[in-house]
Design a protein around this motif. Structure first.
Motif, mmCIF file in Angstrom:
data_model
loop_
_atom_site.group_PDB
_atom_site.id
_atom_site.type_symbol
_atom_site.label_atom_id
_atom_site.label_comp_id
_atom_site.label_asym_id
_atom_site.label_seq_id
_atom_site.Cartn_x
_atom_site.Cartn_y
_atom_site.Cartn_z
ATOM 1 N N ASP A 254 0.822 -1.219 0.000
ATOM 2 C CA ASP A 254 0.000 0.000 0.000
ATOM 3 C C ASP A 254 0.855 1.267 0.000
ATOM 4 O OD1 ASP A 254 -2.828 -1.023 0.282
ATOM 5 O OD2 ASP A 254 -1.846 -2.055 1.935
ATOM 6 N N ALA A 255 2.102 1.116 0.422
ATOM 7 C CA ALA A 255 2.984 2.296 0.461
ATOM 8 C C ALA A 255 3.680 2.498 -0.887
ATOM 9 C CB ALA A 255 4.015 2.126 1.567
ATOM 10 N N TYR A 256 3.602 1.453 -1.722
ATOM 11 C CA TYR A 256 4.367 1.475 -2.961
ATOM 12 C C TYR A 256 4.120 2.683 -3.853
ATOM 13 C CZ TYR A 256 7.890 -1.767 -4.304
ATOM 14 O OH TYR A 256 9.110 -2.360 -4.471
ATOM 15 N N SER A 257 2.858 3.075 -3.951
ATOM 16 C CA SER A 257 2.534 4.166 -4.873
ATOM 17 C C SER A 257 3.097 5.505 -4.385
ATOM 18 C CB SER A 257 1.022 4.254 -5.074
ATOM 19 O OG SER A 257 0.422 4.457 -3.821
ATOM 20 N N TYR A 258 3.580 5.547 -3.139
ATOM 21 C CA TYR A 258 4.151 6.800 -2.605
ATOM 22 C C TYR A 258 5.656 6.887 -2.846
ATOM 23 C CZ TYR A 258 -0.326 7.367 -0.293
ATOM 24 O OH TYR A 258 -1.657 7.508 -0.048
ATOM 25 N N LEU A 259 6.228 5.825 -3.435
ATOM 26 C CA LEU A 259 7.678 5.818 -3.638
ATOM 27 C C LEU A 259 8.180 6.936 -4.552
ATOM 28 C CD1 LEU A 259 8.423 2.002 -3.674
ATOM 29 C CD2 LEU A 259 9.564 3.680 -2.232
ATOM 30 N N PRO A 260 7.522 7.174 -5.711
ATOM 31 C CA PRO A 260 8.031 8.246 -6.586
ATOM 32 C C PRO A 260 8.051 9.598 -5.871
ATOM 33 C CG PRO A 260 6.380 6.927 -7.734
ATOM 34 C CD PRO A 260 6.386 6.458 -6.322
ATOM 35 N N GLU A 261 6.998 9.853 -5.081
ATOM 36 C CA GLU A 261 6.928 11.154 -4.405
ATOM 37 C C GLU A 261 8.012 11.302 -3.327
ATOM 38 O OE1 GLU A 261 2.937 12.167 -3.209
ATOM 39 O OE2 GLU A 261 3.661 13.955 -2.165
ATOM 40 N N ILE A 262 8.245 10.217 -2.617
ATOM 41 C CA ILE A 262 9.275 10.304 -1.574
ATOM 42 C C ILE A 262 10.654 10.424 -2.232
ATOM 43 C CG2 ILE A 262 9.669 7.816 -1.129
ATOM 44 C CD1 ILE A 262 9.331 10.281 1.644
ATOM 45 N N GLU A 263 10.819 9.731 -3.366
ATOM 46 C CA GLU A 263 12.103 9.824 -4.078
ATOM 47 C C GLU A 263 12.334 11.261 -4.543
ATOM 48 O OE1 GLU A 263 12.862 6.638 -6.769
ATOM 49 O OE2 GLU A 263 14.538 7.659 -7.717
ATOM 50 N N LYS A 264 11.267 11.890 -5.043
ATOM 51 C CA LYS A 264 11.379 13.269 -5.527
ATOM 52 C C LYS A 264 11.740 14.207 -4.354
ATOM 53 C CE LYS A 264 9.002 16.850 -8.122
ATOM 54 N NZ LYS A 264 9.193 17.874 -7.100
ATOM 55 N N THR A 309 10.350 1.506 1.447
ATOM 56 C CA THR A 309 8.895 1.400 1.663
ATOM 57 C C THR A 309 8.507 1.991 3.014
ATOM 58 O OG1 THR A 309 9.293 -0.919 2.145
ATOM 59 C CG2 THR A 309 8.006 -0.441 0.202
ATOM 60 N N ASP A 310 9.400 1.907 3.997
ATOM 61 C CA ASP A 310 9.065 2.524 5.284
ATOM 62 C C ASP A 310 8.997 4.044 5.149
ATOM 63 O OD1 ASP A 310 8.191 1.040 7.445
ATOM 64 O OD2 ASP A 310 10.172 0.194 7.826
ATOM 65 N N LEU A 311 9.865 4.606 4.320
ATOM 66 C CA LEU A 311 9.796 6.065 4.090
ATOM 67 C C LEU A 311 8.513 6.428 3.333
ATOM 68 C CD1 LEU A 311 13.516 6.797 3.209
ATOM 69 C CD2 LEU A 311 12.236 7.775 5.122
ATOM 70 N N ALA A 312 8.207 5.612 2.314
ATOM 71 C CA ALA A 312 6.983 5.856 1.538
ATOM 72 C C ALA A 312 5.764 5.763 2.455
ATOM 73 C CB ALA A 312 6.876 4.847 0.399
ATOM 74 N N CYS A 313 5.813 4.804 3.365
ATOM 75 C CA CYS A 313 4.704 4.605 4.299
ATOM 76 C C CYS A 313 4.565 5.807 5.235
ATOM 77 C CB CYS A 313 4.945 3.313 5.065
ATOM 78 S SG CYS A 313 3.670 2.973 6.251
ATOM 79 N N LEU A 314 5.691 6.421 5.573
ATOM 80 C CA LEU A 314 5.624 7.626 6.423
ATOM 81 C C LEU A 314 4.878 8.746 5.693
ATOM 82 C CD1 LEU A 314 9.118 7.763 8.160
ATOM 83 C CD2 LEU A 314 6.888 7.696 9.258
ATOM 84 N N LEU A 315 5.146 8.850 4.413
ATOM 85 C CA LEU A 315 4.451 9.872 3.617
ATOM 86 C C LEU A 315 2.950 9.561 3.571
ATOM 87 C CD1 LEU A 315 4.713 12.325 1.762
ATOM 88 C CD2 LEU A 315 5.101 10.778 -0.138
ATOM 89 N N GLN A 316 2.644 8.281 3.365
ATOM 90 C CA GLN A 316 1.242 7.841 3.344
ATOM 91 C C GLN A 316 0.556 8.178 4.668
ATOM 92 O OE1 GLN A 316 0.873 3.584 3.309
ATOM 93 N NE2 GLN A 316 -1.270 3.615 2.650
#
Ligand code: ARG
Length: 403
Positions: A254-264, A309-316
């Motif tokens: 579920d956090a996967y889709s937030y990866l591009p944004e966290i990378e940016k 994914t933990d970082l992406a999940c933080l954004l989520q």
């Protein structure tokens, strides 16, 4: 509670400001005060003189017996306090009558996310999974009791290599979707996991499947959904048994889709640097006593990792809940991982570091003194353990009906 009440009584009776804490030696006394040293320093007198004097004055109080059974001065500077049983009983009865047991409620209500249980899907649960679930659920209940908004999220490991390994087995065994059940998963996961250790070709194949699954391969996604369905219902059954309840059954996927944004975000903040083809974040500080290696964000083959994914999940979580605190309950072996994630989250301005906390605990070890691992296939299954304990309990109860 009782200690605060006693402290207040001593203040009112003119004895002074004494902090009273739970006894370090419950065999000797109920409570103690270590303040004698501090007070004697302030007065420029010896701790013995001050301690004995305070102790005498307490013993001479009018209604000493109403509160205390015994108050003694112990060399070099402690007050040992035994409390009157009736007094304790009365205070406990008062607490019982109060809706929240007289516990002081925090003035500010905050939002907490508690991340626990987090089992890896496709692997059977073993005794080692019990601790995160019980500790996490207890922490969540305490926070909820304090009237904070408490959000329990399981954060399942549902997108990692273990899924690739199970899909590899399904294809190899030419299984149909309906053949996938918990028994099959319990059997093949340790088997393929062992195979991967010795066979590079299988290992490569499993990683390839995992990557293609994450990129959206339709067939793999269909199998993945079935694996998830079977495995999550098994995890839910065990959690139910332990009385653990979650508001969200989210997973890494579920956090996967937030990866591009966290990378940016990391790129914009100039935090991502290249290291041997991979992308990492340097999180070490000059004040570090031991070396904290960089957080690995993206491997040279383009794959994201647990930390990403933990970082992406933080954004989520920030977007969904905007929490004041996030607590992660796992064993202590993950301490470094969380330190790296928390530092990165702080550096990129996502969450201040002190709002993120890892509640680490020790591991449950096997006879060899090493933590249980599902991939060995030797750890007792959690469900079987529950049944065994229940059987033992019932037979004991029958043996001794007075129990
Ligand atoms: N799936 C992880 C494991 O089995 C635990 C997840 C803990 N939570 C987190 N947000 N990393 O070790």
């Amino acid at each position: 509670m009782i200690n605060q009440i006693l402290s207040q009584i001593l203040k009112e009776k003119g004895i002074g400001n004494l902090t009273i804490t739970k006894s370090d030696r419950p065999d000797l006394c109920d409570y103690q005060s270590n303040d004698v040293f501090k007070i004697s320093k302030e007065l420029g007198k010896s701790p013995q003189e001050v301690g004995k004097n305070i102790c005498e004055r307490i013993n001479l109080l009018d209604n000493f017996d109403k509160y205390f059974e015994k108050v003694e001065f112990i060399f070099p500077g402690f007050l040992n306090i035994k409390v009157n049983d009736d007094f304790i009983n009365k205070e406990i009865t008062k607490m019982k009558e109060n809706k929240k047991f007289n516990v002081k409620m925090p003035e500010k209500k905050e939002v907490f996310v508690v991340d626990y249980c987090g089992a890896n899907v496709a692997k059977p649960l073993h005794v080692g999974h019990m601790r995160t679930t019980i500790v996490g659920e207890s922490v969540a209940r305490i926070i909820r009791f304090l009237d904070h908004k408490t959000i329990c999220d399981v954060h399942l490991g549902d997108y990692g290599l273990q899924i690739g390994q199970v899909i590899y087995a399904i294809l190899r065994d030419k299984k149909q979707i309906e053949d996938i059940d918990i028994k099959y998963l319990d059997k093949v996961y340790p088997e393929v996991s062992a195979l991967c250790k010795n066979d590079e070709i299988v290992r490569e194949e499993c990683s390839k499947i995992t990557k293609e699954l994450q990129e959206g391969n339709d067939r793999y996604r269909e199998l993945w959904k079935k694996i998830l369905e079977v495995s999550v219902s098994d995890i839910k059954k065990n959690c139910d048994y332990l009385g653990a309840h979650f508001d969200y059954w989210y997973g890494e996927s579920d956090a996967y889709s937030y990866l591009p944004e966290i990378e940016k975000l990391l790129v914009d903040k100039k935090l991502l640097v290249e290291s041997q083809g991979a992308l990492v974040v340097n999180v070490s500080k000059e004040s570090d006593k031991k070396e904290i290696p960089p957080l690995l964000f993206k491997k040279s083959n383009g794959a994201y990792l647990y930390a990403s994914t933990d970082l992406a999940c933080l954004l989520q979580r920030k977007k969904d809940f905007n929490p004041d605190h996030i607590l992660y309950v796992t064993d202590l072996r993950q301490a470094l991982h969380f330190e790296q994630v928390f530092r990165t989250a702080d550096l990129c301005g996502l969450f201040p570091k002190d709002s993120l906390e890892h509640l680490g605990y020790g591991t449950i070890n096997g006879m060899d003194g090493k933590p249980f691992k599902t991939r060995d296939g030797k750890a007792p299954k959690l469900e079987n353990l529950f049944h065994e304990i229940k059987d033992i309990f019932i037979s004991k109860k029958e043996e001794n009906r007075n129990l």
